[in-house]
Design a protein around this motif. Structure first.
Motif, PDB file in Angstrom:
ATOM      1  N   ASP A 117     -15.175  -2.278   1.979  1.00 15.37           N
ATOM      2  CA  ASP A 117     -14.952  -2.902   3.293  1.00 15.37           C
ATOM      3  C   ASP A 117     -13.477  -3.241   3.490  1.00 15.37           C
ATOM      4  OD1 ASP A 117     -16.062  -4.108   5.814  1.00 15.37           O
ATOM      5  OD2 ASP A 117     -15.140  -5.888   4.916  1.00 15.37           O
ATOM      6  N   ALA A 118     -12.828  -3.749   2.445  1.00 13.07           N
ATOM      7  CA  ALA A 118     -11.400  -4.090   2.549  1.00 13.07           C
ATOM      8  C   ALA A 118     -10.568  -2.839   2.837  1.00 13.07           C
ATOM      9  CB  ALA A 118     -10.924  -4.768   1.263  1.00 13.07           C
ATOM     10  N   VAL A 119     -10.922  -1.735   2.195  1.00 13.21           N
ATOM     11  CA  VAL A 119     -10.199  -0.476   2.429  1.00 13.21           C
ATOM     12  C   VAL A 119     -10.492   0.034   3.837  1.00 13.21           C
ATOM     13  CG1 VAL A 119     -10.041   1.949   1.731  1.00 13.21           C
ATOM     14  CG2 VAL A 119     -10.031   0.137  -0.012  1.00 13.21           C
ATOM     15  N   MET A 120     -11.769   0.055   4.223  1.00 17.73           N
ATOM     16  CA  MET A 120     -12.127   0.560   5.556  1.00 17.73           C
ATOM     17  C   MET A 120     -11.526  -0.310   6.661  1.00 17.73           C
ATOM     18  SD  MET A 120     -13.613   3.445   5.590  1.00 17.73           S
ATOM     19  CE  MET A 120     -13.891   3.467   7.344  1.00 17.73           C
ATOM     20  N   THR A 121     -11.413  -1.597   6.425  1.00 20.43           N
ATOM     21  CA  THR A 121     -10.800  -2.482   7.426  1.00 20.43           C
ATOM     22  C   THR A 121      -9.403  -1.994   7.756  1.00 20.43           C
ATOM     23  OG1 THR A 121     -12.126  -4.386   6.800  1.00 20.43           O
ATOM     24  CG2 THR A 121     -10.000  -4.847   7.843  1.00 20.43           C
ATOM     25  N   ARG A 122      -8.662  -1.598   6.745  1.00 19.81           N
ATOM     26  CA  ARG A 122      -7.303  -1.093   6.983  1.00 19.81           C
ATOM     27  C   ARG A 122      -7.324   0.258   7.697  1.00 19.81           C
ATOM     28  NH1 ARG A 122      -7.701  -4.870   3.546  1.00 19.81           N
ATOM     29  NH2 ARG A 122      -5.911  -6.133   2.991  1.00 19.81           N
ATOM     30  N   VAL A 123      -8.213   1.130   7.276  1.00 20.44           N
ATOM     31  CA  VAL A 123      -8.300   2.447   7.914  1.00 20.44           C
ATOM     32  C   VAL A 123      -8.658   2.285   9.390  1.00 20.44           C
ATOM     33  CG1 VAL A 123      -9.527   4.666   7.909  1.00 20.44           C
ATOM     34  CG2 VAL A 123      -8.894   3.584   5.734  1.00 20.44           C
ATOM     35  N   TRP A 124      -9.623   1.400   9.689  1.00 18.97           N
ATOM     36  CA  TRP A 124      -9.998   1.167  11.084  1.00 18.97           C
ATOM     37  C   TRP A 124      -8.865   0.504  11.860  1.00 18.97           C
ATOM     38  CZ3 TRP A 124     -15.134  -0.763   8.823  1.00 18.97           C
ATOM     39  CH2 TRP A 124     -16.097   0.248   8.879  1.00 18.97           C
ATOM     40  N   LYS A 125      -8.227  -0.476  11.252  1.00 19.91           N
ATOM     41  CA  LYS A 125      -7.159  -1.217  11.941  1.00 19.91           C
ATOM     42  C   LYS A 125      -5.988  -0.306  12.276  1.00 19.91           C
ATOM     43  CE  LYS A 125      -4.417  -3.957   9.612  1.00 19.91           C
ATOM     44  NZ  LYS A 125      -3.907  -5.053   8.783  1.00 19.91           N
ATOM     45  N   TRP A 126      -5.588   0.531  11.353  1.00 20.54           N
ATOM     46  CA  TRP A 126      -4.432   1.394  11.579  1.00 20.54           C
ATOM     47  C   TRP A 126      -4.770   2.565  12.489  1.00 20.54           C
ATOM     48  CZ3 TRP A 126      -3.305   1.263   5.663  1.00 20.54           C
ATOM     49  CH2 TRP A 126      -2.737   0.023   5.342  1.00 20.54           C
ATOM     50  N   ASN A 127      -6.034   2.983  12.513  1.00 25.28           N
ATOM     51  CA  ASN A 127      -6.511   4.015  13.437  1.00 25.28           C
ATOM     52  C   ASN A 127      -5.677   5.301  13.388  1.00 25.28           C
ATOM     53  OD1 ASN A 127      -8.342   5.004  15.287  1.00 25.28           O
ATOM     54  ND2 ASN A 127      -7.127   4.331  17.038  1.00 25.28           N
ATOM     55  N   ARG A 128      -5.371   5.715  12.167  1.00 26.84           N
ATOM     56  CA  ARG A 128      -4.613   6.949  11.946  1.00 26.84           C
ATOM     57  C   ARG A 128      -4.865   7.383  10.510  1.00 26.84           C
ATOM     58  NH1 ARG A 128      -0.685   5.530   8.480  1.00 26.84           N
ATOM     59  NH2 ARG A 128       0.170   3.446   8.571  1.00 26.84           N
ATOM     60  N   PRO A 129      -4.555   8.632  10.179  1.00 29.34           N
ATOM     61  CA  PRO A 129      -4.715   9.052   8.782  1.00 29.34           C
ATOM     62  C   PRO A 129      -3.804   8.232   7.858  1.00 29.34           C
ATOM     63  CG  PRO A 129      -4.496  10.952  10.227  1.00 29.34           C
ATOM     64  CD  PRO A 129      -4.178   9.737  11.050  1.00 29.34           C
ATOM     65  N   VAL A 130      -4.360   7.797   6.728  1.00 27.47           N
ATOM     66  CA  VAL A 130      -3.621   6.940   5.792  1.00 27.47           C
ATOM     67  C   VAL A 130      -3.635   7.548   4.393  1.00 27.47           C
ATOM     68  CG1 VAL A 130      -4.165   4.849   7.097  1.00 27.47           C
ATOM     69  CG2 VAL A 130      -5.624   5.521   5.191  1.00 27.47           C
ATOM     70  N   THR A 131      -2.641   7.164   3.608  1.00 30.97           N
ATOM     71  CA  THR A 131      -2.580   7.600   2.211  1.00 30.97           C
ATOM     72  C   THR A 131      -3.095   6.489   1.308  1.00 30.97           C
ATOM     73  OG1 THR A 131      -0.356   6.731   1.871  1.00 30.97           O
ATOM     74  CG2 THR A 131      -0.538   9.022   2.691  1.00 30.97           C
ATOM     75  N   VAL A 132      -3.425   6.873   0.084  1.00 31.96           N
ATOM     76  CA  VAL A 132      -3.838   5.892  -0.917  1.00 31.96           C
ATOM     77  C   VAL A 132      -2.723   4.869  -1.101  1.00 31.96           C
ATOM     78  CG1 VAL A 132      -4.408   5.562  -3.357  1.00 31.96           C
ATOM     79  CG2 VAL A 132      -5.382   7.501  -2.107  1.00 31.96           C
ATOM     80  N   ARG A 133      -1.481   5.338  -1.165  1.00 33.92           N
ATOM     81  CA  ARG A 133      -0.335   4.450  -1.385  1.00 33.92           C
ATOM     82  C   ARG A 133      -0.228   3.393  -0.283  1.00 33.92           C
ATOM     83  NH1 ARG A 133       2.195   3.610  -5.419  1.00 33.92           N
ATOM     84  NH2 ARG A 133       2.049   5.759  -6.102  1.00 33.92           N
TER      85      ARG A 133
END
Length: 141
Positions: free
Chosen positions: A6-22
């Motif tokens: 959930d913590a990881v997905m929260t960031r992916v949803w918030k940024w709303n763009r492709p993200v890297t592991v880093r």
């Protein structure tokens, strides 16, 4: 979804763009100590579960959400409701837990789902309105 997922997905949803592991790692490290390989594993698990898609970029991947947080929340609510042995009682209990603001949001959502014609007919009559999709009457109150 687990707490770390959930913590990881929260960031992916918030940024709303492709993200890297880093990128996810650096943001998570502001709150907790976490290893790169842990974040990589979590994103891989989310990919296997179908929550994110990934595209190779050099030797790494960029991850992007497949659906919205709202769709995820709706799926959780639907799953919980389907597991109930008494769905009507479950809904009554759920509605009883809602704040006045949440109930108003629910009314707004019902107006969107019902459409303007059905919603207006329901308010005018104060009674059941036939749902053309199901051929049954629904209480418009």
């Amino acid at each position: 979804m687990g707490e770390l997922e959930d913590a990881v997905m929260t960031r992916v949803w918030k940024w709303n763009r492709p993200v890297t592991v880093r990128e996810v790692l650096e943001d998570l490290q502001q709150e907790r100590s976490i290893a790169y390989t842990t974040v990589m594993t979590v994103l891989d698990n989310l990919h296997q579960k179908g929550w994110v898609r990934r595209e190779a970029e050099g030797r790494a991947y960029r991850y992007e959400a497949v659906s919205t947080r709202a769709a995820y929340a709706a799926a959780l609510m639907n799953e919980a409701w389907q597991r109930s042995d008494n769905p009507a009682a479950a809904l009554v209990a759920f509605f009883g837990m809602m704040s006045p603001q949440q109930r108003e949001a629910l009314r707004d959502a019902m107006r969107v789902v019902q459409g303007p014609e059905e919603s207006a007919e329901s308010q005018e009559s104060g009674g059941p309105v036939e749902n053309p999709a199901s051929g049954s009457a629904e209480d418009g109150r």
